[in-house]
Write a protein that holds these residues in place. Structure first.
Motif, PDB file in Angstrom:
ATOM      1  N   LEU A 206       0.828  -1.200   0.000  1.00 12.37           N
ATOM      2  CA  LEU A 206       0.000   0.000   0.000  1.00 12.37           C
ATOM      3  C   LEU A 206       0.863   1.252   0.000  1.00 12.37           C
ATOM      4  O   LEU A 206       1.952   1.284   0.588  1.00 12.37           O
ATOM      5  N   SER A 207       0.376   2.273  -0.636  1.00  7.17           N
ATOM      6  CA  SER A 207       1.045   3.573  -0.673  1.00  7.17           C
ATOM      7  C   SER A 207       0.310   4.549   0.238  1.00  7.17           C
ATOM      8  O   SER A 207      -0.760   4.243   0.789  1.00  7.17           O
ATOM      9  N   GLY A 208       0.872   5.743   0.370  1.00  7.94           N
ATOM     10  CA  GLY A 208       0.180   6.780   1.126  1.00  7.94           C
ATOM     11  C   GLY A 208      -1.156   7.124   0.499  1.00  7.94           C
ATOM     12  O   GLY A 208      -2.130   7.432   1.204  1.00  7.94           O
ATOM     13  N   ALA A 209      -1.236   7.035  -0.829  1.00  7.02           N
ATOM     14  CA  ALA A 209      -2.492   7.326  -1.514  1.00  7.02           C
ATOM     15  C   ALA A 209      -3.564   6.306  -1.154  1.00  7.02           C
ATOM     16  O   ALA A 209      -4.755   6.643  -1.051  1.00  7.02           O
ATOM     17  N   ASP A 210      -3.172   5.056  -0.955  1.00  5.16           N
ATOM     18  CA  ASP A 210      -4.154   4.029  -0.576  1.00  5.16           C
ATOM     19  C   ASP A 210      -4.793   4.342   0.764  1.00  5.16           C
ATOM     20  O   ASP A 210      -5.966   4.023   1.001  1.00  5.16           O
TER      21      ASP A 210
END
Length: 668
Positions: A206-210
Motif C-alpha cells: 500500500l502507498s500513502g495514496a491508498d
C-alpha cells in the motif's frame, strides 16, 4: 466495520491491568506497546508516549533504541493507526514492535481481531518510510539512497510463516495475513514493489495514496476484512499461546541439517553422537508424544547436562548441528533449540536453513537463553566458553538457570578459545553446578582433528608454539604450513587460491582501527589496516593497505551487485577474500587456505611471548595489564591459526618475531 465491545485499557508490554497479566519480564509477549487501535492513536500526541515505548524496548530485551528507531516510530505509527481508526477498526487489538518468542524477529505492527467460530485473525504490517526503490531479485531491493535491503514483501511473508508454522494444535485457529505499507510512496512507487505471483501474491503493498481511500474500502486494503473486535478472552487466548515449531517444520529443518555435507560425522564425533542420543532417549519424550509442559519434563529423572570438549577442528559444531537435526526428528515435543554466543556462527546456520522463513526461532540469540530455557526441553549450546560470566555459584547466571531447568542441555566448549575477560566457563564449573542442581552430568572429549587436513600434528604444533616450547615444523603429513615475507605476498597467495576456485581468507589481530560506518552509496571500504614493509633486494619500501570486513554488506549503488558480504558471512560469501577478518568473524568457521597476520600486540621477546595490549584496538582488552592480556592474545591467535583446512601461511609485523618463525618454519 468492527463491532463494538467492551475494551481493555491500552498498556505497555503485557503489564496492563485490564487483562490481568503478569509482569512483562516473566510473560510471553514482548512489545513496546499494545492496546486498542483507537486508544493508541489517541496517545500519539502525548509527548511521553514515545519515551515510554523506548523504555519498554529496553526492558523487554530488544536493546537500546537509537534515534533512527524512535524517529521511525514517530513517522510510521501515525499513518497506520489513524488509517485503522478511519476504517472503523478502532477496537482491533494492536501490538507495536511485537517480538517473537526467542527474539528471532521483531514485527513493526501486529493486529489481532476475532473471526467466526472462535478463530483469531492476525495481520502482520511491515512499515517502510522510504519511497522509490528498484527490485534487484526475489529477496532484495535497492532503495533510492543506495542502500540494499530485504524485499519487504518477502520479509513480511517470513513473519507470517512464523505464526503459521509455530501454532500448537491446541491453540485457537489462526487466519494470518500480511500487508506492506509504504506510507511515503506514491501509488506508482508502491506498484514497483508488488509481487504478482507465487506464495506471496496475496500480500498487498500500500502507498500513502491508498490510505486516503474511502473509509469503506480501507479495511479490505489493510487485509482486515471480516475481523471483528476481539474481547478480553480472545486477546488473553492469543497472548497465552505457547509458540512451538510444527512437526512439519522440524522435519524439514532436521532433514536439511541431517543431509548437509558440512555436518558429516566421523570418528569420535559419531561415538559422541550415539551417546548423546541415548541420553536424549532417556530424558526426552519421543516422536508422537503430545507437546505441552509434560513433553519437556523428561522421563528418566530431573534431567542431564552433557559437556563436550574439543579443540579447534575437532568437530564440535558439526556434531552440535547434527544433534539438533536428529533431536528435531526424534524428539519434536522437546522443542529443541540451538544457541551460540557467536553471532557469526549463528548467521551461517541461519544461512544454511534460509529456505524456510519460520526456522529462525530455532536458533535464538544467546541473549534469549533464559527465555529459550522456559520454552524448550532440549538446548544445544555451542561455543559456550564465550557465554558472559557474572552469575551466581561460579557459573554465568543465564547458563546456571538453563542447567537447573532444561531436561537435557548439551554444552560444547573449548576453554582455550576464551578471548575476552568477561567470558570463560570450564567443564568442572558446569559439572559442579549440575550436581548442586540435582542434574546428572556426563562429559565427552573430542580428540580428533577434522579441519587441518586431519593433522593432529599441526594443531599440536600450534599449541606448542603458543603455550609450550616452540618446535620446528617437520611437515610430516599432508598439512602445508609456510611463511609470507610480507602482506603483499599473503594477498597474492589468497587471490591466486580464490581464482582457482578455493576458499581463502586473511585474518589479523585486532591491532588497527576499524571504521564501522561509511558514507551511503560508498563502493569501497576504508583501508584501515596499514603495514609498512621495508625495502628488499628487488622491491622498494612500501605500505600495504587493506580493509577490515564490512560491518554491513557492501553493494554496488547502481545495480546492487554484491561487493563485500556482511562480516558475519565474510568467511563464506563472495568477496570476503578481499577483506581482512578478525577473531570475532572467524571463530567457529573454516576455509581451505588461511593467511594469518600476527600484529604488534604479540611479539617473541627474550625467548618468550610478550603481550602489548596498548597495540590492540579492542576496547575490551587494550586496557588490561600485559600479563592478563597475554592469555587472551595467545587464545586469539590460536583461533586464527587453526581455521585453514589445507594450508596456513603466517606473517608477523614484528621483525624479531618473524625471524623467530623462520627458525621454526623452513621455506618449502
Amino acid at each position: 466495520m468492527v463491532e463494538q465491545a467492551a475494551t481493555a485499557p491500552a498498556h505497555f508490554g503485557i503489564t496492563g491491568s485490564g487483562l490481568g497479566h503478569t509482569p512483562h519480564a516473566e510473560g510471553r509477549v514482548a512489545c513496546v506497546a499494545s492496546g486498542r487501535a483507537g486508544e493508541l492513536a489517541a496517545r500519539l500526541d502525548d509527548p511521553s508516549f514515545l519515551a515510554q515505548c523506548a523504555a519498554r524496548y529496553t526492558a523487554v530485551g530488544f536493546g537500546v533504541p537509537g534515534d533512527s528507531e524512535v524517529r521511525s516510530w514517530r513517522n510510521s505509527w501515525p499513518p497506520v493507526l489513524r488509517a485503522l481508526v478511519r476504517a472503523g477498526l478502532s477496537d482491533v487489538w494492536v501490538y507495536l514492535e511485537y517480538g517473537t518468542p526467542g527474539g528471532g524477529r521483531r514485527l513493526d505492527v501486529l493486529l489481532v481481531g476475532a473471526r467466526p467460530g472462535g478463530a483469531l485473525g492476525l495481520v502482520v504490517v511491515e512499515l517502510k518510510q522510504w519511497q522509490s526503490c528498484r527490485v534487484l531479485d526475489a529477496e532484495r531491493v535497492l532503495r533510492a539512497d543506495g542502500v540494499v535491503t530485504a524485499h519487504p514483501v518477502f520479509q513480511v511473508a517470513a513473519y507470517r510463516s512464523f505464526f503459521r508454522h509455530w501454532r500448537p494444535e491446541e491453540a485457537p485457529e489462526l487466519d494470518v495475513r500480511a500487508v506492506v505499507l509504504l506510507h511515503n510512496a506514491t501509488a506508482e512507487e508502491a506498484a514497483v514493489v508488488r509481487v504478482g505471483a507465487g506464495a506471496v501474491a496475496d500480500i498487498p503493498v500500500l502507498s500513502g495514496a491508498d490510505l486516503a481511500a474511502p473509509a469503506e474500502d480501507l479495511a479490505g486494503l489493510l487485509r482486515c476484512e471480516g475481523l471483528s473486535t476481539p474481547g478480553v478472552a480472545e486477546v488473553r487466548a492469543f497472548e497465552g499461546i505457547r509458540w512451538e515449531p510444527s512437526g512439519r517444520l522440524l522435519d524439514h529443518v532436521g532433514t536439511i541439517l541431517e543431509g548437509h555435507s558440512a555436518f558429516a560425522l566421523v570418528g569420535d564425533q559419531q561415538d559422541a553422537f550415539v551417546r548423546i542420543r541415548a541420553a536424549a532417549a532417556r530424558y526426552l519424550p519421543g516422536r508422537g508424544v503430545p507437546a505441552g509442559r509434560s513433553g519437556v519434563e523428561g522421563r528418566g529423572g530431573a534431567g542431564a547436562v552433557i559437556t563436550v570438549r574439543g579443540g579447534p577442528g575437532s568437530g564440535k559444531t558439526a556434531l552440535a548441528v547434527r544433534l539438533l537435526g536428529r533431536l528435531m526428528l526424534d524428539h519434536p515435543a522437546a522443542r529443541p533449540r540451538f544457541l551460540t554466543p557467536s553471532g557469526t556462527l549463528r548467521a551461517h546456520l541461519l544461512d544454511a536453513v534460509s529456505g524456510h522463513g519460520a526456522a529462525r526461532e530455532l536458533f535464538p540469540s544467546i541473549t534469549s537463553l533464559r527465555s529459550a530455557a522456559r520454552q524448550a526441553g532440549a538446548l544445544i549450546i555451542d561455543e559456550a566458553q564465550r557465554v558472559t560470566r557474572g552469575g551466581a555459584n561460579g557459573l554465568p547466571r543465564n547458563l546456571a538457570e538453563v542447567v537447573g531447568q532444561v531436561p537435557l542441555a548439551v554444552v560444547f566448549l573449548d576453554e582455550r578459545q576464551v578471548i575476552r575477560p568477561d567470558e570463560g566457563i570450564t567443564v568442572e564449573e558446569i559439572r559442579d553446578a549440575a550436581r548442586r542442581l540435582g542434574r546428572v552430568h556426563h562429559h565427552l572429549e573430542l580428540t580428533g582433528s577434522f579441519r587441518c587436513a586431519g593433522s593432529a600434528a599441526y594443531t599440536a604444533w600450534v599449541d606448542d608454539l603458543l603455550y609450550g616450547t616452540p618446535r620446528p615444523w617437520r611437515g610430516q603429513d599432508t598439512y602445508q604450513l609456510g611463511l609470507a615475507t610480507d602482506p603483499f605476498e599473503l594477498q597474492r597467495w589468497v587471490e591466486q587460491a580464490t581464482g582457482a576456485g578455493h576458499s581463502a581468507r586473511i585474518t589479523a589481530g585486532f591491532c588497527w582501527l576499524w571504521t564501522r560506518h561509511r558514507p551511503r552509496g560508498a563502493t569501497t571500504l576504508p583501508l584501515d589496516i596499514t603495514i609498512d614493509t621495508p625495502a628488499g633486494p628487488d622491491t622498494p619500501a612500501r605500505t600495504w593497505r587493506a580493509a577490515w570486513n564490512a560491518a554491513t554488506a557492501l553493494t554496488h549503488p547502481d545495480d546492487g551487485r554484491p561487493l563485500a558480504p556482511h562480516n558475519q558471512l565474510w568467511a563464506s560469501h563472495t568477496g570476503g577474500h578481499q577483506q581482512i577478518g578478525c577473531v570475532y568473524t572467524a571463530q567457529g568457521l573454516e576455509y581451505q587456505h588461511s593467511g594469518v597476520i600476527i600484529g604488534p600486540d604479540l611479539t617473541w621477546t627474550n625467548g618468550r611471548w610478550t603481550a602489548h595490549p596498548q597495540q590492540s584496538r579492542d576496547e575490551t582488552l587494550r586496557h588490561l595489564p600485559a600479563d592478563q592480556y597475554l592469555r587472551y592474545a595467545l587464545n586469539i591467535y590460536r583461533v586464527l591459526l587453526t581455521r585453514g583446512t589445507h594450508t596456513t601461511r603466517i606473517h608477523s609485523t614484528d621483525p624479531h618475531t618473524h625471524h623467530h618463525l623462520t627458525q621454526l618454519i623452513k621455506p618449502r
